[in-house]
Write an enzyme that holds these catalytic residues in place. Sequence first.
Site, PDB file in Angstrom:
ATOM      1  N   HIS A   1      -6.485   3.247   8.347  1.00 60.04           N
ATOM      2  CA  HIS A   1      -6.358   2.788   6.967  1.00 60.04           C
ATOM      3  C   HIS A   1      -5.121   3.412   6.339  1.00 60.04           C
ATOM      4  O   HIS A   1      -4.913   4.611   6.398  1.00 60.04           O
ATOM      5  CB  HIS A   1      -7.616   3.193   6.181  1.00 60.04           C
ATOM      6  CG  HIS A   1      -7.547   2.885   4.720  1.00 60.04           C
ATOM      7  ND1 HIS A   1      -7.879   3.803   3.748  1.00 60.04           N
ATOM      8  CD2 HIS A   1      -7.184   1.752   4.064  1.00 60.04           C
ATOM      9  CE1 HIS A   1      -7.740   3.251   2.557  1.00 60.04           C
ATOM     10  NE2 HIS A   1      -7.309   2.002   2.719  1.00 60.04           N
TER      11      HIS A   1
ATOM     12  N   HIS B   1       1.670   3.806  -1.850  1.00 58.37           N
ATOM     13  CA  HIS B   1       0.246   3.854  -2.181  1.00 58.37           C
ATOM     14  C   HIS B   1       0.067   3.856  -3.695  1.00 58.37           C
ATOM     15  O   HIS B   1       0.479   4.798  -4.363  1.00 58.37           O
ATOM     16  CB  HIS B   1      -0.415   5.084  -1.584  1.00 58.37           C
ATOM     17  CG  HIS B   1      -1.902   4.965  -1.533  1.00 58.37           C
ATOM     18  ND1 HIS B   1      -2.707   5.926  -0.976  1.00 58.37           N
ATOM     19  CD2 HIS B   1      -2.745   3.985  -1.951  1.00 58.37           C
ATOM     20  CE1 HIS B   1      -3.971   5.549  -1.047  1.00 58.37           C
ATOM     21  NE2 HIS B   1      -4.015   4.379  -1.654  1.00 58.37           N
TER      22      HIS B   1
END
Length: 436
Positions: free
Chosen positions: A128, A172
């Site tokens: 992930h 992110h």
Amino acid sequence: MLFSVAWLVGLAAAQSSQSIVSGSTVRVTTGADATPTLSLSDFEASTFNTGSMSLLSASTGAPNATASRTSSSVDPLTVIVGGSRTPSASGNMTASTTAAQPTNTQPCNNYPEFCTRKYSNITEVCAHNSPFVRKNNAGSNQAYGVTQQLNDGIRMLQGQIHEVNGTLYYCHTSCDLLNAGTVESYLAEVVSWVENHPFDVITIIFGNADYERKDANGNPLVTSKNFVSPITDSGLLQYIYQPPKTAMTLEDWPTLGELIVRGKRVITFIDYNFDTDAVPYLLWEFYNIWETPYSPTDIQFPCTIGRPEGLNQNKSQSMMYMANHNLNVEVSIAGSSLLIPNNVALNVTNGLNGTGSLGLMTNTCISDWGRPPNFLLVDYYNAGPFNGSVFEVAARANNVTYDRKCCGTASFAVELLRPSTTYLALIVGVAAALLL
């Protein structure tokens, strides 16, 4: 003496008469004086996780033989083939009976059993947010870079992408929180690994975090078209498999052996703003894969459909699926809510047994759907009750034996498990500082 093997591979289904010729030639050093040519034929279909084999060894010798594309001295070659077929008088390929074939010793994605399994019939571990590797950063999800991830056994890579001044970056939440560099540079590192591992098939999911942004004309700012340049410029394009359909069923996917022989060993997906008319090799994820609820905070990890919404039961049974098993904790900072990895629970989350474990979720999925997930998405794959625990879960789902060493050389994620309350305070503090 050099031993030359021409890979003449019939890659059609068993009932088809089509024969496709691959131009690859593999040369290895053996003790034989002859240079025979082997004509390889159709791959046999395999049922779910049976591990049935139909492979041919080009020579006898020690197990775990590997192939080389050069004339350097290597172990005896193991060639991936399928069911034997011979030409009829009309020139068409017809089935024939042959003697029992030797057992294959060449691993495909680390296991010889996988060579004849369909791509859709294997459980792999997914990193992930693979690019997000930064110690003491709230946006980090992994401890090691992508090369180490692949070396350790990761075979699906996923990451969140943002556009900045016309260039795609792995960032992110925002590029101010964690910027892992350009998509092109990341893919170039992946390509280097792929080139040096000719018996491995990997999957990449591009998470389009800018799918809601619009350009000056009100059109989506980032679509599949934006990925053409980094994919092409990194050298990845030559390895990407383009399926015959944009929506593949479980039965439509080829075996790993077929992908390997074709040299098309990378499968690419995008989650939002797909355009398969313009970029047919960049598949829409949710035509082909459904996911359990993502960014989960529930330690029960239900094996229910999270994305795409509205997918009916019949359709879901014919698709691959991914188990999102990255446990998060929600923190509130300056009135904003932020989900960060719950690293203090990794020993359980990435474990084999117990409430909240990857092993329990996988078993739940098998019970609910009659087959294991195709992909197990995890944070800090290297952490767990023992080294390689997530790969042990995958091996059990695949009915194979996990005997590899994992992971990397050191793990800051594991180190951070010890003073759990201190670590959580550190993460919250870092997050707060970055959001100011």
